[in-house]
Design a protein around this motif. Structure first.
Motif, mmCIF file in Angstrom:
data_model
loop_
_atom_site.group_PDB
_atom_site.id
_atom_site.type_symbol
_atom_site.label_atom_id
_atom_site.label_comp_id
_atom_site.label_asym_id
_atom_site.label_seq_id
_atom_site.Cartn_x
_atom_site.Cartn_y
_atom_site.Cartn_z
ATOM 1 N N MET A 2 0.841 -1.196 0.000
ATOM 2 C CA MET A 2 0.000 0.000 0.000
ATOM 3 C C MET A 2 0.878 1.249 0.000
ATOM 4 O O MET A 2 1.957 1.255 0.584
ATOM 5 N N ARG A 3 0.341 2.262 -0.699
ATOM 6 C CA ARG A 3 1.058 3.537 -0.716
ATOM 7 C C ARG A 3 0.064 4.630 -0.342
ATOM 8 O O ARG A 3 -1.028 4.699 -0.904
ATOM 9 N N ILE A 4 0.429 5.467 0.640
ATOM 10 C CA ILE A 4 -0.434 6.579 1.049
ATOM 11 C C ILE A 4 0.359 7.869 0.841
ATOM 12 O O ILE A 4 1.431 8.042 1.435
ATOM 13 N N ASP A 5 -0.146 8.742 -0.025
ATOM 14 C CA ASP A 5 0.488 10.045 -0.248
ATOM 15 C C ASP A 5 -0.363 11.113 0.417
ATOM 16 O O ASP A 5 -1.552 11.248 0.101
ATOM 17 N N ILE A 6 0.229 11.839 1.349
ATOM 18 C CA ILE A 6 -0.540 12.821 2.122
ATOM 19 C C ILE A 6 -0.073 14.235 1.767
ATOM 20 O O ILE A 6 1.107 14.568 1.923
#
Ligand code: ADE
Length: 224
Positions: free
Chosen positions: A1-5
């Motif tokens: 998973m990749r989360i870009d904030i």
């Protein structure tokens, strides 16, 4: 998973991802979390990301141009299942929603700040809006950290004991039972005898009863 904030104050979230379970999940490559400073996508020479609201009124509004530039840049490199905006008027975060998000591959989280974002961002660039409760925070950053934490801990391999997320409160529509550790007695406050009995089946039964009792007392509407 990749989360870009995406945020105007990404530093606010650094500590959340640099300790304990989330840090371990990142180090084990189970999730990639990227904190992105919106200011890097400002399109004017003053590096502005916000401006006064059309029509007047107090408070600055995040502009669509840097946000669009940032999201487009991210989308040119990765594919995303959702572009989430943290907002007090979004869908209320529940364990059910965290479970659903934990099945996604990649998502973007946009943190609001000041008076919010230009409505056109919400209309055209955002696919989901999430609130962590009916109260107003100074920005979406802490909410984004809460959301990310609740999702990341559900990813396979993140928790040492795989069953421990399953026994979390809310996971089966019930509040978790009380837990105790040493000493067995402190100032006359005793641990329930059943937990010291060594009788696994009875202990499990007691825990389930406690869960039902607590749910009835504290969250009677949980499953409605
Ligand atoms: N931004 C400000 N308040 C918020 C809240 N309660 N939930 C999500 N984002 C927010």
């Amino acid at each position: 998973m990749r989360i870009d904030i995406i945020s105007v104050v990404p530093e606010l979230m650094e500590s959340a991802f640099n300790h304990s379970i989330l840090k371990r999940a990142i180090n084990k490559n189970l999730v990639q979390v990227n904190l992105i400073n919106l200011r890097n996508y400002a399109t004017d020479k003053h590096k502005s990301v916000d401006d006064y609201a059309f029509g007047g009124g107090a408070g600055m509004v995040l502009m669509i141009e840097p946000i669009a530039a940032c999201i487009n840049d991210l989308k040119s490199k990765n594919t995303y299942d959702e572009v989430i905006y943290m907002s007090p008027d979004g869908e209320l975060l529940t364990q059910k929603l965290s479970n659903q998000l934990s099945l996604l591959q990649n998502f973007i989280i946009l943190c609001g700040h000041y008076k919010g974002v230009d409505e056109r961002v919400r209309q055209h660039l955002i696919t989901k809006e999430i609130s962590i409760g009916d109260y107003v925070l100074s920005g979406g950053e802490l909410a984004a950290a809460v959301l990310s934490d609740s999702v990341i801990r559900l990813l396979p391999g993140v928790l040492n004991d795989e069953t421990s997320a399953l026994s979390d409160s809310f996971q089966d529509g019930l509040i978790a039972p009380p837990v105790y550790t040493r000493p067995a007695e402190f100032n006359g406050y005793k641990v329930p005898d059943i937990l010291l009995s060594g009788h696994t089946a009875n202990i499990e039964k007691w825990r389930h009863e406690q869960s039902l009792l607590r749910t009835k007392e504290r969250r009677p509407n949980l499953n409605q």
